[in-house]
Scaffold this active site. Structure first.
Site, short mmCIF file in Angstrom:
data_model
loop_
_atom_site.label_atom_id
_atom_site.label_comp_id
_atom_site.label_asym_id
_atom_site.label_seq_id
_atom_site.Cartn_x
_atom_site.Cartn_y
_atom_site.Cartn_z
CB SER A 1 43.44 33.44 39.58
OG SER A 1 43.92 34.55 38.88
CE LYS B 1 44.27 29.48 35.86
NZ LYS B 1 44.61 30.39 36.97
CB SER C 1 43.63 33.93 35.50
OG SER C 1 44.20 33.05 36.46
#
Lengths: 467, 99
Positions: A181, A82, A157
């Site tokens: 997330s 990420k 996210s």
């Protein structure tokens, strides 16, 4: 060439010389090149360093044979991070234009440990800017698409991480879970998502969102992989003062699984609810006792979260001044500004007691709920999200509606407990369904045990979405 | 609970954000919505409840007070910006001369 889908099958193929690490990189990069323009999973692809590392991996296997895998537990596994995880020499944006051209001078502990364990970095994945979002639509670099239906969000996210694992653009991916997330995008994309206990994995070198909630986990195609990676990432590093080398709870012979009634009331999609109840039955048929539990303060979790989290966000994003690195504060996107404003407001003179202090007290009540429940049961099973993946744009104009998408995940973060999201089928419309297991602090190995038990019971096979 | 335009401007100033006129009116409504929603917490009885600021149970984690480990080289520490002078970051002027 068929790409192996798990760490064990990848390493088996490498051991038996059926495949070389360089060929694995070839295969993943070919998929990224052909599919990323439609999915928007990757913000940066680190082709050159991936090949350099793959050649090293091949050399190690050549020289040390099977022993190489004992010394390097993640040897030859391709990973995407990420874009919140600092990667030395590889651009790290946090999904925001503020860090559009930021190249970190050092790597996160998490990244460092995976590198040293033999992981091969493929690149950096798209996410809601600063990890603010439940859909991926808040990325300043455009939304990621759900591989199962390109008109739908992949969740957020950690959107690019989840979607890249689901579409097999990488073997596995890292994520951060501050309010859901990891678990929620794993749920929307049909992959395994693991959130560790707060304080089990170092946050050092990961762009901070809400410092009392952020936890560093990962997306994989099976539970065994999640466990293998956690074995590498966990533990003190001397750089994050919240991390401790904990004594982990180990699974009992006789396990009890709690069903919290508050997670099944009002607004839960019928297919989601039926699917979770079906999964609970699977556990029951495997000899696990199902017990009703109550978490009465669940309904306040969103309010507590949307005070504490923006407050911590506003403080953490205060450091972005465009002086030492990055662009100036004008470059913040709309959602980041909204959360900075909200957080600054609840912390400002005259409002601190009414909002922030109150939220910290109700947080204590939420923690007490879990403590009571875990006196009766070993783990809890619950839905991850009230609905399956929703359409792109459906909630984009109403922030409050978007915030409510976190309703079933945030309590776990407020209590600092670990969670494991597992895929468990599809809706009639072909979107992934799943459930989460939650346990007391440092019960990771109980979660893994039960997750593997579920996979065996349903004869689970990883689903790779071909587009 | 309703935030006024004045509240929004005050908070923006505290947070060092410059907002456009349309952002100001959008935030006025959206922040009011969220603040009204979270105000439901006032109904929870929290008398004698200790606030939780973190969940680790750890307090005051120290390391040895010694020179140890690696730190960033000057070159690396300055690698994020081009605004450098004699190995220092160049910052915007914050103090103005009295006229």
């Amino acid at each position: 060439m068929e790409i192996p889908l798990t760490i064990s099958s990848t390493q088996e193929a490498l051991k038996r010389k059926k495949i070389k690490a360089v060929e694995l990189v070839d295969a993943y990069l070919a998929r990224i090149n052909s599919l990323n323009s439609r999915l928007n999973c990757f913000l940066t692809v680190s082709e050159e360093s991936a090949y350099t590392k793959a050649r090293k991996v091949d050399k190690l296997i050549e020289d040390f044979k099977e022993k190489a895998f004992d010394d390097y537990p993640l040897l030859g596994t391709c990973v995407s991070y990420k874009d919140l995880f600092l990667t030395e020499g590889i651009r790290t944006t946090a999904g925001s234009k503020v860090l559009e051209s930021f190249v970190p001078a050092y790597s996160a502990t998490y990244v460092d440990r995976v590198n040293k364990a033999g992981g091969i970095t493929l690149g950096k994945t798209n996410c809601d800017a600063w990890a603010h979002g439940a859909s991926g639509e808040n990325s300043d670099f455009g939304p990621t698409k759900n591989p199962w239906n390109l008109d739908y969000v992949p969740g957020g996210s950690s959107s690019g991480s989840a979607a890249s694992v689901a579409s097999n653009l990488t073997l596995w991916a890292s994520g951060t879970d501050t309010g859901g997330s990891i678990r929620q995008p794993a749920n929307f994309c049909g992959v395994v998502g693991f959130k560790p206990t707060y304080g089990a994995v170092s946050r050092y070198g990961v762009v901070a969102m809400a410092s009392s909630l952020d936890s560093m986990g990962h997306f994989t195609k099976c539970v065994d992989d999640a466990e293998r990676i956690f074995n590498v990432t966990k533990g003190e590093d001397g750089k994050d003062g919240t991390v401790k080398n904990a004594k982990f709870t180990m699974p009992n012979a006789r396990l009890r699984l709690g069903i919290p009634e508050e997670y099944f009331i009002g607004g839960i999609d019928k297919e989601v609810e039926e699917n979770v109840r079906k999964a609970a039955k699977v556990f029951e048929s495997e000899g696990i006792e199902l017990v009703k539990v109550s978490l009465p303060h669940t309904k306040y979790a969103i309010s507590v979260y949307y005070i504490i989290q923006p407050a911590e966000v506003s403080s953490n994003l205060g450091r972005y001044d465009g002086i030492r690195y990055g662009n100036q504060r004008e470059s913040f996107g709309e959602e980041a500004k909204r959360r900075i404003m909200l957080g600054t407001y609840v912390l400002s003179a005259g409002y601190y007691d009414a909002y922030y202090l109150k939220a910290m007290q109700v947080r204590s009540k939420i923690i007490q709920d879990f403590e009571m429940a875990f006196k009766k049961v070993d783990l809890i099973i619950a839905p991850v999200s009230p609905t399956p993946a929703f359409k792109l744009g459906q909630k984009a104009s109403d922030p409050l509606q978007m915030y409510l998408a976190d309703i079933l995940t945030v309590a776990g973060n407020l209590a600092g407990i670990p969670g494991l999201a597992l895929p468990s089928g599809f809706t009639k419309a072909g979107l992934p369904l799943g459930f989460q297991l939650l346990g007391p602090r440092f019960s990771e190995y109980v979660l893994f045990e039960l997750g593997k038990l579920y996979e065996r019971a349903v004869d689970y096979k990883p689903n790779v979405r071909e587009i | 609970m309703k935030l006024t335009k004045k509240d929004v401007l005050h908070v923006a100033k505290l947070a060092k954000l410059s907002l456009s006129p349309s952002e100001i009116s959008t935030f006025e409504k959206q922040l009011s919505d969220v603040v009204s929603y979270v105000s439901e917490l006032s109904e929870v009885d929290t008398r004698d409840v200790e606030p939780t600021s973190q969940t680790t149970g750890l307090t005051n984690v120290f390391r040895e007070d010694s020179e140890e480990g690696e730190s960033l080289s000057t070159e690396k520490a300055l690698s994020g910006t081009e605004k450098i002078h004699n190995n220092y970051f160049v910052v915007p002027q914050v103090i103005t001369k009295e006229k």
